[in-house]
Design an enzyme around this catalytic site. Sequence first.
Site, PDB file in Angstrom:
ATOM      1  CG  HIS A  58     -65.970  67.380 -63.215  1.00 58.28           C
ATOM      2  ND1 HIS A  58     -65.396  67.132 -64.446  1.00 58.28           N
ATOM      3  CD2 HIS A  58     -67.242  67.800 -63.486  1.00 58.28           C
ATOM      4  CE1 HIS A  58     -66.274  67.412 -65.402  1.00 58.28           C
ATOM      5  NE2 HIS A  58     -67.403  67.798 -64.837  1.00 58.28           N
ATOM      6  CD  GLU A  59     -70.283  67.184 -61.033  1.00 61.50           C
ATOM      7  OE1 GLU A  59     -70.743  68.297 -61.328  1.00 61.50           O
ATOM      8  OE2 GLU A  59     -70.357  66.211 -61.793  1.00 61.50           O
ATOM      9  CG  HIS A  62     -69.242  72.123 -63.419  1.00 56.66           C
ATOM     10  ND1 HIS A  62     -68.973  72.718 -64.631  1.00 56.66           N
ATOM     11  CD2 HIS A  62     -69.172  70.781 -63.639  1.00 56.66           C
ATOM     12  CE1 HIS A  62     -68.731  71.776 -65.540  1.00 56.66           C
ATOM     13  NE2 HIS A  62     -68.837  70.596 -64.952  1.00 56.66           N
TER      14      HIS A  62
END
Length: 268
Positions: A58-59, A62
């Site tokens: 997820h990170e 980004h």
Amino acid sequence: MTSATTRTSDRRISPVFLGIAAITAVTGWAVWTGFASSPGVAVFLFVTGAWIVSLCLHEYAHARTALHGGDLTVGAKGYLTLNPLKYTHAVLSIVLPVLFVIMGGIGLPGGAVFIERHRIRGRWKHSLISAAGPLTNVLFAVVCTAPFWLGALDGVPLGFRFALAFLALLQVTAAILNFLPVPGLDGYGVIEPWLSYRFRRQVEPFAPFGLLAVFAVIFIPEVNRAFFDGIFAVMDGLGVSRAEVACGQDLYRFWTEQYPQCTALLNR
């Protein structure tokens, strides 16, 4: 583009992440084969490991999107290595989400990597950077539920099936919570570039409290019931039943054993 603007060491996968992935793989094998003497412990380690892997991805999503959007500093910060210890808020990104899973089975959105937004030009790029993280959870949920909606469960051991169902629930809740248009969450980050400067300045002080406000509201019984009704409607659409999720959560929280019938099914 990436190879020309970041060092190889900035993009090398961290041994920490590889270790977490290895634990997830080994415990997943133990759940599948029934090798572990305690299926609950194996499910706990497998789901926790897979949940942390999804948080790292997820990170990473980004950061990688920000890199291609113009923020070349994410490499030097270690965000492209998938190392959870490099996050600006490791407690928010990893520790709290894991604790919330253990306590209540909710996929808590993690903290964010620090993106230098002034380096990025274009509202669409800003929106995509914010959307990239929860879209990773959506993809993870699709992968976890693929055996269910494809009708490919023949030969899948019950313990592994239940574990996938619970893991999918975490991904669905994380995606939905992250996409809420609340300051401090990714959903607000998607729409923020399209809002007026004045409105953004007025809302900005409340961003650190957005997630807390969401969870305060979710704990209201009526809201909680409506929220999980919506979650399970999505799960039903993906072919996963409430019973399968409940058994997965029961195996995960092996120290409580609220549904002994689930354990009985595994012992047949």
